[in-house]
Design a protein around this motif. Structure first.
Motif, short mmCIF file in Angstrom:
data_model
loop_
_atom_site.label_atom_id
_atom_site.label_comp_id
_atom_site.label_asym_id
_atom_site.label_seq_id
_atom_site.Cartn_x
_atom_site.Cartn_y
_atom_site.Cartn_z
N VAL A 114 -28.13 -40.35 -82.41
CA VAL A 114 -27.11 -40.95 -81.54
C VAL A 114 -26.42 -39.86 -80.71
O VAL A 114 -25.95 -38.86 -81.25
CB VAL A 114 -26.06 -41.72 -82.38
CG1 VAL A 114 -24.99 -42.31 -81.48
CG2 VAL A 114 -26.74 -42.80 -83.21
N TRP A 115 -26.41 -40.07 -79.40
CA TRP A 115 -25.70 -39.16 -78.49
C TRP A 115 -24.53 -39.90 -77.86
O TRP A 115 -24.66 -41.08 -77.50
CB TRP A 115 -26.63 -38.71 -77.35
CG TRP A 115 -27.67 -37.73 -77.73
CD1 TRP A 115 -27.59 -36.37 -77.61
CD2 TRP A 115 -28.99 -38.00 -78.24
NE1 TRP A 115 -28.76 -35.78 -78.01
CE2 TRP A 115 -29.64 -36.75 -78.41
CE3 TRP A 115 -29.69 -39.16 -78.58
CZ2 TRP A 115 -30.94 -36.64 -78.88
CZ3 TRP A 115 -30.98 -39.05 -79.05
CH2 TRP A 115 -31.60 -37.80 -79.20
N VAL A 116 -23.40 -39.23 -77.70
CA VAL A 116 -22.23 -39.85 -77.07
C VAL A 116 -21.67 -38.91 -76.00
O VAL A 116 -21.55 -37.70 -76.24
CB VAL A 116 -21.11 -40.12 -78.11
CG1 VAL A 116 -19.98 -40.92 -77.47
CG2 VAL A 116 -21.66 -40.83 -79.34
N ARG A 117 -21.36 -39.48 -74.85
CA ARG A 117 -20.64 -38.69 -73.84
C ARG A 117 -19.62 -39.56 -73.13
O ARG A 117 -19.69 -40.78 -73.16
CB ARG A 117 -21.61 -38.06 -72.83
CG ARG A 117 -22.28 -39.08 -71.92
CD ARG A 117 -23.11 -38.34 -70.88
NE ARG A 117 -24.04 -39.24 -70.21
CZ ARG A 117 -25.00 -38.83 -69.39
NH1 ARG A 117 -25.16 -37.54 -69.16
NH2 ARG A 117 -25.79 -39.71 -68.81
N ASN B 264 -15.08 -46.68 -80.27
CA ASN B 264 -15.97 -46.98 -81.38
C ASN B 264 -16.70 -48.27 -81.08
O ASN B 264 -16.24 -49.07 -80.25
CB ASN B 264 -15.19 -47.09 -82.69
CG ASN B 264 -14.13 -48.17 -82.59
OD1 ASN B 264 -14.45 -49.36 -82.49
ND2 ASN B 264 -12.88 -47.75 -82.59
N TYR B 265 -17.80 -48.45 -81.76
CA TYR B 265 -18.58 -49.67 -81.54
C TYR B 265 -19.53 -49.85 -82.70
O TYR B 265 -20.04 -48.88 -83.26
CB TYR B 265 -19.38 -49.57 -80.23
CG TYR B 265 -19.94 -50.92 -79.80
CD1 TYR B 265 -19.13 -51.87 -79.19
CD2 TYR B 265 -21.29 -51.23 -80.03
CE1 TYR B 265 -19.63 -53.10 -78.82
CE2 TYR B 265 -21.80 -52.47 -79.65
CZ TYR B 265 -20.97 -53.40 -79.05
OH TYR B 265 -21.47 -54.61 -78.68
N TRP C 210 -15.63 -41.92 -82.18
CA TRP C 210 -15.38 -40.57 -81.68
C TRP C 210 -13.96 -40.48 -81.14
O TRP C 210 -13.30 -41.51 -80.96
CB TRP C 210 -16.39 -40.20 -80.58
CG TRP C 210 -16.37 -41.20 -79.45
CD1 TRP C 210 -15.57 -41.18 -78.36
CD2 TRP C 210 -17.15 -42.38 -79.34
NE1 TRP C 210 -15.81 -42.27 -77.57
CE2 TRP C 210 -16.78 -43.03 -78.14
CE3 TRP C 210 -18.16 -42.98 -80.13
CZ2 TRP C 210 -17.35 -44.23 -77.73
CZ3 TRP C 210 -18.73 -44.17 -79.71
CH2 TRP C 210 -18.33 -44.79 -78.52
N GLN C 211 -13.50 -39.27 -80.87
CA GLN C 211 -12.18 -39.05 -80.26
C GLN C 211 -12.37 -38.69 -78.78
O GLN C 211 -13.43 -38.23 -78.36
CB GLN C 211 -11.46 -37.89 -80.97
CG GLN C 211 -11.22 -38.16 -82.46
CD GLN C 211 -10.36 -39.40 -82.68
OE1 GLN C 211 -9.35 -39.59 -81.99
NE2 GLN C 211 -10.78 -40.26 -83.60
N ARG D 245 -14.89 -35.76 -79.10
CA ARG D 245 -14.71 -34.95 -80.30
C ARG D 245 -14.88 -35.79 -81.57
O ARG D 245 -14.69 -37.00 -81.56
CB ARG D 245 -13.34 -34.29 -80.25
CG ARG D 245 -13.32 -33.26 -79.10
CD ARG D 245 -12.08 -32.45 -79.10
NE ARG D 245 -10.90 -33.29 -79.04
CZ ARG D 245 -9.68 -32.88 -79.41
NH1 ARG D 245 -9.52 -31.66 -79.89
NH2 ARG D 245 -8.66 -33.70 -79.31
N GLU D 246 -15.22 -35.11 -82.62
CA GLU D 246 -15.41 -35.73 -83.94
C GLU D 246 -16.26 -37.00 -83.91
O GLU D 246 -15.85 -38.06 -84.39
CB GLU D 246 -14.04 -36.05 -84.56
CG GLU D 246 -13.22 -34.80 -84.82
CD GLU D 246 -11.79 -35.17 -85.21
OE1 GLU D 246 -11.63 -36.07 -86.06
OE2 GLU D 246 -10.86 -34.57 -84.64
#
Ligand code: UDP
Length: 539
Positions: free
Chosen positions: A517-520, A502-503, A465-466, A445-446
């Motif tokens: 940027v994709w995050v999972r 985070n990074y 991200w959360q 999230r976020e």
């Protein structure tokens, strides 16, 4: 039989009037004939013509209304085997007015599930093509309950496994040949036609050599729930056995594809694993007794063959050991390996193959369907006899395949024990540990990015991200995050696996550039979550 049908009373005149006025109504699911199941009111069947009949009236409904495409090639598959040209369902059409000139209809009051069994003589086919698909088709439609009537239209007699089909509903299933006992024109008040293919995992090689289905949709959980249902119906659920009472089941075939040194094999297994070994065979035990034995076994050992489908009754943590005759490559015949490796089946699997021709006894003189090759010309017989491996082939009459698969085998004990020592990752046996979780992460999230430019050739990209919303309710052994960074306009991306939320990336990050940027989130290395909405980050 006719008494049985009239047990559920229906008002004959009301039913006849409804049929005459409303005709047949059909509404189906599925886009193609291969994924279609249809529900009917007043689908009729002429036992004289051996055809299903759709009666048209002003109120009849036919969805999908395919026009002549209904014959290209059919409305739907009548069995769970995909697009097999002997297994198509269709109906004939008549105006409801024609009923006046026809034999008086006999109404079937039960909600019916009408289908073809694919090969009811063969246990693998019984479970994979019929029982599992029937069980889960019934659970898809709430009126296909305990009281539903199964109607088998493939035209075979009951067959050796009929008791299994009887467990699926409290009503005796009907066979095609019995329908004519009820009358010339049967009308099913409510019926479903066709089977869900959601639970099948194997294709038998009608159009391409056999193998696991391309898109398997079933997991061990559903297979085990079905197995538990059958076990309960067969009364084979018993109290947990004490953990020290571990045993191995050798499932033998007594008619063909024999293990020639079964006694030696049993001794070797008992010694190697320090467990007792019992043998079962379909010729000697009832299926219920066999299933009872298997459902508590630590290991199931058998020649390749349909009896191995009973692996689905093994407890989690048990091992399946499949033996293959000389010149048969285990990789090419994997219905049982595929079953054991369904996610959540939690079974170990080891294949062993006889590589010593002298340990094999072949039967060239037998009938072709039992592997005889005497009917082939000499050159072809020679070629087959010399060949060291059956090349990949289509189902079902390849003589070289039949010749090899129906060989008897003296199992080389040393090589089998080697295979077991190498192939088993842990001591096989019912697992006490809870089955591993299959719960997937939600989206992170976020998700946010921040950028900065350090110098003309140096930039930083910070992504944060959360945690996924469902994580706070879960105990997860390992939580990781995957980040993909793609320079806009490029068709490659850099993937990163990260432990924190985070990074800051600085390598390969250019100033004055736009990155997507994709995050999972990933649980326990394999449970992938969905990507969050893509971030667009400009340095
Ligand atoms: N079968 C058996 N004992 C035998 C041979 C066959 O119980 O000695 C069973 C087998 O498990 C299957 C059916 O008979 O349910 C048909 O066997 P077939 O060899 O035709 O098929 P396969 O086992 O190769 O699928």
């Amino acid at each position: 039989q006719s008494q049985e049908l009239s047990q559920v009373r229906i008002d004959y005149h009301a039913a006849l009037q409804a049929l005459q006025e409303h005709g047949t109504r059909m509404v189906c699911t599925g886009k193609m004939h291969t994924d279609r199941v249809c529900r009917f009111d007043y689908l009729c069947y002429s036992t004289e013509a051996e055809e299903f009949i759709f009666f048209h009236s002003n109120a009849s409904v036919m969805l999908p209304n395919l026009g002549p495409r209904r014959f290209q090639p059919a409305l739907l598959d009548f069995s769970s085997v995909e697009d097999h040209n002997t297994q198509y369902f269709n109906f004939l059409e008549l105006p409801a007015a024609a009923l006046k000139f026809m034999p008086k209809p006999v109404f079937v009051p039960d909600v019916a599930l009408i289908l073809n069994r694919f090969n009811p003589d063969n246990l693998m086919h019984v479970f994979h093509d019929d029982l599992l698909p029937i069980f889960y088709t019934m659970s898809q439609y709430s009126d296909l309950d305990e009281e539903a009537r199964l109607v088998f239209m493939e035209g075979w007699s009951e067959g050796p496994n009929f008791e299994l089909y009887r467990l699926l509903s409290s009503k005796q299933p009907l066979l095609k040949e019995q329908l004519r006992n009820f009358g010339k024109l049967l009308c099913f008040t409510k019926s479903y036609v066709g089977l869900s293919k959601m639970t099948t995992w194997y294709q038998y090689g009608f159009v391409q050599p056999q193998g696991p289905k391309a898109n398997i949709l079933v997991s061990g959980n559903e297979i085990r729930q079905f197995a538990a249902f059958l076990a309960e119906k067969l009364n084979v659920t018993a109290p947990e056995r004490p953990p020290e009472d571990e045993y191995i089941v050798v499932f033998s075939r007594s008619l063909n594809r024999l293990i020639l040194n079964e006694a030696e094999l049993i001794l070797a297994l008992a010694q190697e694993f320090q467990m007792r070994v019992l043998t079962v065979s379909l010729e000697e035990q009832s299926l219920a007794d066999i299933i009872r034995a298997i459902s508590r076994a630590s290991m199931l050992v058998s020649m390749h063959g349909a009896q191995l489908v009973t692996s689905l009754f093994l407890p989690r943590g048990a091992a399946v050991v499949e033996l293959f005759p000389y010149a048969v490559n285990p990789e090419h015949y994997a219905p049982y390996r595929t079953l054991t490796s369904l996610p959540g089946m939690d079974l170990q699997y080891v294949a062993w193959r006889n590589t010593v021709e002298e340990n094999s006894v072949a039967f060239p003189e037998r009938a072709w369907e039992q592997g005889g090759i005497a009917h082939l010309d000499n050159e072809e017989q020679e070629r087959i006899l010399k060949s060291k491996e059956v090349p990949r082939h289509l189902c079902c009459r390849n003589p070289e395949w039949l010749f090899r698969i129906y060989q008897d085998t003296t199992v080389d004990i040393a090589s089998l024990l080697d295979a077991l020592r190498q192939g088993l990752s842990s001591r096989p046996g019912p697992k006490r540990a809870r089955p591993s979780s299959t719960i997937h992460p939600g989206r992170v999230r976020e998700p946010k990015c921040q950028t900065s430019v350090q110098a003309t050739n140096e930039a930083k990209l910070t992504v944060s991200w959360q945690i996924p919303w469902n994580l706070k309710y879960l105990k997860v052994r390992e939580v990781k995050y995957e980040v993909w960074i793609q320079e806009q306009g490029e068709n490659t991306y850099m993937p990163y696996i990260l432990p924190h939320q985070n990074y800051t990336f600085s390598e390969n990050i250019k100033p004055f550039t736009t990155y997507l940027v994709w995050v999972r989130c990933i649980f326990n290395k394999t449970l992938l979550g969905p990507f969050a909405d893509v971030l667009t980050c400009r340095t």
